[in-house]
Enzyme design. Structure first.
Site, PDB file in Angstrom:
ATOM      1  N   ARG A 124       2.803  65.136   7.606  1.00 31.36           N
ATOM      2  CA  ARG A 124       2.174  66.682   7.387  1.00 31.36           C
ATOM      3  C   ARG A 124       0.986  66.688   6.070  1.00 31.36           C
ATOM      4  NH1 ARG A 124       3.577  69.062  11.873  1.00 31.36           N
ATOM      5  NH2 ARG A 124       5.965  69.197  12.355  1.00 31.36           N
ATOM      6  N   ALA A 140      10.646  69.644  17.150  1.00 30.24           N
ATOM      7  CA  ALA A 140      10.356  71.071  17.135  1.00 30.24           C
ATOM      8  C   ALA A 140       9.200  71.525  17.482  1.00 30.24           C
ATOM      9  CB  ALA A 140      10.171  71.230  15.517  1.00 30.24           C
ATOM     10  N   GLU A 154      10.852  70.080  24.017  1.00 26.57           N
ATOM     11  CA  GLU A 154      10.295  69.250  22.720  1.00 26.57           C
ATOM     12  C   GLU A 154      11.350  68.074  22.447  1.00 26.57           C
ATOM     13  OE1 GLU A 154       7.929  69.665  20.834  1.00 26.57           O
ATOM     14  OE2 GLU A 154       7.232  71.546  21.722  1.00 26.57           O
ATOM     15  N   GLU A 204       9.341  64.610  22.240  1.00 28.05           N
ATOM     16  CA  GLU A 204       9.141  64.079  20.885  1.00 28.05           C
ATOM     17  C   GLU A 204      10.406  63.048  20.645  1.00 28.05           C
ATOM     18  OE1 GLU A 204       9.193  66.910  17.653  1.00 28.05           O
ATOM     19  OE2 GLU A 204       7.069  67.728  18.333  1.00 28.05           O
ATOM     20  N   GLU A 235       1.480  62.366  16.858  1.00 30.42           N
ATOM     21  CA  GLU A 235       2.893  62.270  17.260  1.00 30.42           C
ATOM     22  C   GLU A 235       3.173  60.676  18.001  1.00 30.42           C
ATOM     23  OE1 GLU A 235       3.953  65.339  20.083  1.00 30.42           O
ATOM     24  OE2 GLU A 235       4.071  66.856  18.505  1.00 30.42           O
TER      25      GLU A 235
END
Length: 221
Positions: A81, A93, A110, A114, A162
């Site tokens: 992040r 998320a 999601e 993910e 990701e």
């Protein structure tokens, strides 16, 4: 509603959603993912105030749980992040950015995209406003149980940040302990873990249906 001593009952403790009249609204910054609005609101006797805030479509997250009662494990993912300069542990998320997609279906998507997981059972765990002083985001966290792994040839092809996200299963108790010790900081993971810990102590009887109405979200019917 309140006694002379200023106390409330549990049923009285409810946020009031009634947006003040907006006398002026302007998009002052158009970003890649979300915009910044500047709005003047009429607060009646308190006068008019101008507030700048991020206009956010909202999001969903999933706390996936596996394991025997009392020894449950949570699926966590690690993602970089940039605003805080950290690779923090989170739960799956994503934004509510698919037109017409119900929030609980977005959560399942999601989880698949993910974490390579499918859920046999999905319940609503908790809702929260991420940062009500400067961000319009409403976020809903679901509890996924009876999870199973997606077959290798049917997995979602991740890309960008990701692409190489580490994943791990960790004890729910250890997540709570790590939060209390200040070792993890993602609010969605913390909120979900604390809520799951309370729900577990109450025999999972506080959970709401996954398709429960989301009246406070301005963009979800």
């Amino acid at each position: 509603m309140t006694s002379e001593h200023g106390r409330m009952t549990r049923d009285d403790l409810v946020d009031e959603y009634a947006k003040a009249p907006v006398t002026h609204s302007e998009c002052v910054y158009e970003g890649r993912v979300w915009n910044v609005l500047s709005e003047e609101a009429d607060l009646g006797d308190a006068g008019r105030v101008t507030r700048d805030f991020v206009d956010h479509p909202g999001a969903v997250a999933v706390l996936a749980l596996r394991g025997e009662a009392g020894a449950e494990e949570v699926l966590v993912i690690q993602q970089y992040r940039h605003p805080i300069g950290a690779r923090e542990w989170e739960i799956p998320a994503g934004l509510l950015d698919v037109d017409g997609e119900p929030p609980h279906e977005a959560a399942l998507r999601e989880l698949y995209e993910e974490a390579d997981l499918r859920a046999g059972r999905l319940d609503l765990l908790i809702d929260y406003a991420s940062s009500p002083g400067g961000l319009s985001e409403q976020l809903r966290i679901y509890l996924a149980r009876d999870v199973s792994e997606v077959a290798a040839d049917d997995r979602f092809e991740r890309e960008d940040e990701e692409l190489d996200m580490p994943t791990a299963w960790v004890s729910l108790d250890d997540v709570v302990a790590a939060a209390m010790a200040g070792r993890i900081h993602n609010p969605t993971l913390l909120m979900g873990a604390f809520a799951a810990n309370v729900a577990r102590a109450n025999g999972w009887n506080d959970l709401r249906p996954a398709d429960s109405p989301w009246e406070v979200h301005p963009k979800v019917s």
